[in-house]
Design an enzyme around this catalytic site. Structure first.
Site, PDB file in Angstrom:
ATOM      1  N   GLU A 113       0.829  -1.203   0.000  1.00  0.00           N
ATOM      2  CA  GLU A 113       0.000   0.000   0.000  1.00  0.00           C
ATOM      3  C   GLU A 113       0.864   1.254   0.000  1.00  0.00           C
ATOM      4  OE1 GLU A 113      -4.128  -1.347   2.012  1.00  0.00           O
ATOM      5  OE2 GLU A 113      -2.509  -1.037   3.422  1.00  0.00           O
ATOM      6  N   CYS A 126       3.363   8.553   1.244  1.00  0.00           N
ATOM      7  CA  CYS A 126       3.886   7.630   2.245  1.00  0.00           C
ATOM      8  C   CYS A 126       4.122   6.299   1.544  1.00  0.00           C
ATOM      9  CB  CYS A 126       2.855   7.490   3.357  1.00  0.00           C
ATOM     10  SG  CYS A 126       3.347   6.321   4.628  1.00  0.00           S
ATOM     11  N   CYS A 133       6.725  -6.936   7.346  1.00  0.00           N
ATOM     12  CA  CYS A 133       7.849  -6.401   8.120  1.00  0.00           C
ATOM     13  C   CYS A 133       8.391  -7.531   8.989  1.00  0.00           C
ATOM     14  CB  CYS A 133       7.359  -5.241   8.997  1.00  0.00           C
ATOM     15  SG  CYS A 133       8.701  -4.349   9.807  1.00  0.00           S
ATOM     16  N   CYS A 137       6.302  -4.725  16.044  1.00  0.00           N
ATOM     17  CA  CYS A 137       5.866  -3.691  16.979  1.00  0.00           C
ATOM     18  C   CYS A 137       4.406  -3.965  17.331  1.00  0.00           C
ATOM     19  CB  CYS A 137       6.040  -2.315  16.356  1.00  0.00           C
ATOM     20  SG  CYS A 137       7.751  -2.025  15.865  1.00  0.00           S
ATOM     21  N   CYS A 140       1.372  -1.995  15.741  1.00  0.00           N
ATOM     22  CA  CYS A 140       1.386  -1.735  14.298  1.00  0.00           C
ATOM     23  C   CYS A 140       0.745  -2.871  13.531  1.00  0.00           C
ATOM     24  CB  CYS A 140       2.833  -1.545  13.836  1.00  0.00           C
ATOM     25  SG  CYS A 140       3.015  -1.413  12.042  1.00  0.00           S
ATOM     26  N   GLY A 192       6.945  -1.799   6.286  1.00  0.00           N
ATOM     27  CA  GLY A 192       8.328  -2.271   6.266  1.00  0.00           C
ATOM     28  C   GLY A 192       9.312  -1.386   6.992  1.00  0.00           C
ATOM     29  N   GLU A 193      10.480  -1.961   7.237  1.00  0.00           N
ATOM     30  CA  GLU A 193      11.564  -1.244   7.897  1.00  0.00           C
ATOM     31  C   GLU A 193      12.600  -0.883   6.816  1.00  0.00           C
ATOM     32  OE1 GLU A 193      12.696   0.192  10.833  1.00  0.00           O
ATOM     33  OE2 GLU A 193      14.338   0.572   9.438  1.00  0.00           O
ATOM     34  N   SER A 224      11.945   6.820   7.958  1.00  0.00           N
ATOM     35  CA  SER A 224      11.580   6.497   9.337  1.00  0.00           C
ATOM     36  C   SER A 224      12.090   5.109   9.690  1.00  0.00           C
ATOM     37  CB  SER A 224      10.051   6.532   9.478  1.00  0.00           C
ATOM     38  OG  SER A 224       9.677   6.082  10.764  1.00  0.00           O
ATOM     39  N   SER A 246      11.249   6.047  15.290  1.00  0.00           N
ATOM     40  CA  SER A 246      10.044   5.591  15.992  1.00  0.00           C
ATOM     41  C   SER A 246      10.424   5.282  17.433  1.00  0.00           C
ATOM     42  CB  SER A 246       9.495   4.340  15.306  1.00  0.00           C
ATOM     43  OG  SER A 246       8.995   4.693  14.044  1.00  0.00           O
ATOM     44  N   HIS A 248       8.607   6.170  20.661  1.00  0.00           N
ATOM     45  CA  HIS A 248       7.387   5.630  21.279  1.00  0.00           C
ATOM     46  C   HIS A 248       7.435   5.313  22.771  1.00  0.00           C
ATOM     47  CE1 HIS A 248       6.034   5.512  17.226  1.00  0.00           C
ATOM     48  NE2 HIS A 248       6.645   4.411  16.894  1.00  0.00           N
ATOM     49  N   ASN A 323      -3.694   4.769  15.942  1.00  0.00           N
ATOM     50  CA  ASN A 323      -4.754   4.411  15.008  1.00  0.00           C
ATOM     51  C   ASN A 323      -5.100   2.942  15.195  1.00  0.00           C
ATOM     52  OD1 ASN A 323      -4.945   6.954  13.572  1.00  0.00           O
ATOM     53  ND2 ASN A 323      -2.896   6.487  12.833  1.00  0.00           N
ATOM     54  N   CYS A 366      -1.502   6.040   9.742  1.00  0.00           N
ATOM     55  CA  CYS A 366      -0.239   5.425  10.169  1.00  0.00           C
ATOM     56  C   CYS A 366      -0.496   4.093  10.845  1.00  0.00           C
ATOM     57  CB  CYS A 366       0.459   6.272  11.222  1.00  0.00           C
ATOM     58  SG  CYS A 366       0.917   7.874  10.694  1.00  0.00           S
TER      59      CYS A 366
HETATM   60  N1  SAH Z   1       9.118   0.684   9.987  1.00  0.00           N
HETATM   61  C1  SAH Z   1       9.371   2.058  10.067  1.00  0.00           C
HETATM   62  C2  SAH Z   1       8.511   2.886   9.149  1.00  0.00           C
HETATM   63  C3  SAH Z   1       7.074   2.486   9.002  1.00  0.00           C
HETATM   64  S1  SAH Z   1       5.992   2.783  10.360  1.00  0.00           S
HETATM   65  C4  SAH Z   1       9.204   2.539  11.494  1.00  0.00           C
HETATM   66  O1  SAH Z   1       8.709   1.787  12.314  1.00  0.00           O
HETATM   67  O2  SAH Z   1       9.623   3.650  11.769  1.00  0.00           O
HETATM   68  C5  SAH Z   1       5.661   4.531  10.296  1.00  0.00           C
HETATM   69  C6  SAH Z   1       5.241   5.107  11.635  1.00  0.00           C
HETATM   70  O3  SAH Z   1       3.892   4.759  11.987  1.00  0.00           O
HETATM   71  C7  SAH Z   1       6.132   4.624  12.764  1.00  0.00           C
HETATM   72  O4  SAH Z   1       6.492   5.648  13.615  1.00  0.00           O
HETATM   73  C8  SAH Z   1       5.211   3.656  13.426  1.00  0.00           C
HETATM   74  O5  SAH Z   1       5.638   3.419  14.733  1.00  0.00           O
HETATM   75  C9  SAH Z   1       3.877   4.346  13.334  1.00  0.00           C
HETATM   76  N2  SAH Z   1       2.749   3.471  13.615  1.00  0.00           N
HETATM   77  C10 SAH Z   1       2.694   2.136  13.439  1.00  0.00           C
HETATM   78  N3  SAH Z   1       1.482   1.657  13.823  1.00  0.00           N
HETATM   79  C11 SAH Z   1       0.764   2.698  14.238  1.00  0.00           C
HETATM   80  C12 SAH Z   1      -0.586   2.843  14.724  1.00  0.00           C
HETATM   81  N4  SAH Z   1      -1.403   1.815  14.811  1.00  0.00           N
HETATM   82  N5  SAH Z   1      -1.009   4.083  15.056  1.00  0.00           N
HETATM   83  C13 SAH Z   1      -0.196   5.134  14.900  1.00  0.00           C
HETATM   84  N6  SAH Z   1       1.076   5.079  14.442  1.00  0.00           N
HETATM   85  C14 SAH Z   1       1.560   3.862  14.106  1.00  0.00           C
HETATM   86 FE1  SF4 Z   2       7.632  -2.735  11.122  1.00  0.00          FE
HETATM   87 FE2  SF4 Z   2       7.594  -0.070  11.540  1.00  0.00          FE
HETATM   88 FE3  SF4 Z   2       5.377  -1.555  11.924  1.00  0.00          FE
HETATM   89 FE4  SF4 Z   2       7.433  -1.778  13.604  1.00  0.00          FE
HETATM   90  S1  SF4 Z   2       6.169   0.076  13.250  1.00  0.00           S
HETATM   91  S2  SF4 Z   2       6.255  -3.482  12.728  1.00  0.00           S
HETATM   92  S3  SF4 Z   2       9.164  -1.536  12.235  1.00  0.00           S
HETATM   93  S4  SF4 Z   2       6.426  -1.224   9.968  1.00  0.00           S
END
Ligand code: SAH
Ligand code: SF4
Length: 385
Positions: A113, A126, A133, A137, A140, A192-193, A224, A246, A248, A323, A366
């Protein structure tokens, strides 16, 4: 006439050879070598790369025959030897707030996506760097999906090309130059990372920022990472975009739970790497992303710890209201809590914008991205996901 039966022998015939390679995603050097290997005189090769590059990335053409300043012979060779291919758009959803989400199909039938977010005076794309991934996390949605594969540079750049196609943003020949771009910023914040797909992300971002092509300033591209510490310094040197972390959480036990990569490289190691990145001449402020989870990481004490941790780092804090997604184990912090947290960070001298959730009605916000075609991890935590 008798029909040829499909015998085991026939089935064993070699599969049809793969078609010509995609020219999208090649670095300039790779394209130059590919041209020379196909008979372009070495002295001309660099110039030819410049021409073809501009056609593909500046003008957005999809047919080599449209490259009007390139000789007929060369165009014929290019059409025979290469394709100009984008990922296939499976669905395109438009949110009530104008956010667009594209579900794209790539080789192997996988899906990723990409989200376009229009704002007052900019538009941010984005983009995803992997299918799924490897990290997990816990807040996520992508993290519930098993990692399938890295995207190629072509598939990463292809997301930009698809969005520009859809926005109708390719320049029209002879028209005045339009400085106000619909697609003005890129964030590597999709699935993805990115640092675990380092080379392809680097090559793709080089294309995105190349002045003869898509031509976005490196300051308008943000990578990111969840905190792949050993690759942060290299990202500064070789990719050179803005960096978002990230974070958090402000203590290791909480971050271990939210961002499990923290067990490998903890907060201290991560912030040390950030200090190194900020020391590089091409960097600006680092964005620290902080997802607001009710009762988990959103107290005043956490905000104060955050401010202490960031001491000495040119930073801003991006607060992301959580979210939710089907089966997610957390709740979004109350608005008043988010504002109180933001206030503490702001009074300490750090910009602390609260990221307005965009495209929620189409699950484009996000952390909500996940291609339904890929199986969820077999993890009891997501039993009802
Ligand atoms: N993998 C990378 C980039 C993709 S995630 C990373 O983790 O940084 C992009 C951002 O969205 C990250 O900061 C992630 O922590 C955040 N994110 C992931 N799940 C989320 C959610 N459910 N609500 C809000 N932000 C979220
Ligand atoms: Fe992967 Fe980023 Fe989601 Fe963590 S927040 S699972 S690193 S996409």
């Amino acid at each position: 006439m008798t029909r040829t039966a499909i015998t085991p022998d026939l089935l064993a015939l070699p599969r049809k050879a793969e078609g010509p390679p995609n020219i999208v995603g090649l670095t300039r050097e790779a394209m130059r070598i590919a041209f020379i290997e196909r008979g372009v005189p070495e002295k001309q090769a660099r110039m030819r790369v410049g021409q073809v590059w501009a056609w593909i990335y500046h003008w957005g053409i999809t047919d080599f025959m449209d490259m009007t300043n390139v000789s007929k012979d060369l165009r014929t060779m290019l059409s025979r030897e290469f394709v100009i291919e984008r990922p296939e758009v499976v669905t395109r959803q438009v949110s009530a707030d104008g956010t667009r989400k594209y579900l794209l199909r790539i080789a192997g039938g996988h899906e990723v996506e990409t989200v376009y977010i229009p704002e007052e005076n900019r538009g941010t794309l984005c983009i995803s760097s992997q299918v799924g991934c490897t990290l997990t996390c816990s807040f996520c949605h992508t993290g519930t999906q098993a990692m399938v594969r890295n995207l190629t540079a072509a598939e990463i750049v292809g997301q930009i090309l698809v969005a520009r196609d859809d926005l109708g943003e390719w320049p029209v020949r002879g028209a005045p130059k339009d400085e106000t771009r619909l697609l003005s910023n890129i964030v590597l914040m999709g699935m993805g990372e990115p640092l675990y797909n380092f080379d392809n992300v680097r090559d793709a971002m080089k294309i995105a920022t190349d002045p003869e092509g898509i031509s976005l300033s490196r300051r308008r591209v943000t990578l990111s990472t969840s905190g792949v510490v050993p690759l942060i310094e290299r990202a500064g040197r070789e990719i050179g975009t803005l960096l978002a972390i990230s974070l958090h959480a402000t203590t290791d036990p909480v971050r271990d739970r939210l961002v499990p990569i923290n067990k490998k490289w903890n907060i201290e190691a991560l912030l040390e790497a950030c200090r190194g990145y900020a020391g590089l001449s091409n960097s600006e402020r680092i964005t620290f992303e902080y997802v607001m989870l009710k009762g988990v990481n959103d107290s005043d004490a956490a905000a104060k710890r955050l401010v202490k941790l960031l001491d000495g780092i040119p930073a801003k804090v991006n607060l992301i209201p959580f979210n939710p997604w089907p089966g997610s184990p957390y709740e979004r912090s109350d608005w008043s809590r988010i504002e109180a947290f933001a206030g503490i960070v702001m009074r300490a001298g750090y910009a602390s914008p609260i990221r307005t959730p965009r495209g929620e009605d189409i699950m484009a916000a996000c952390g909500q991205l996940k291609s339904e075609t890929e199986r969820a991890r077999k993890n009891p935590r997501f039993a009802n996901a």
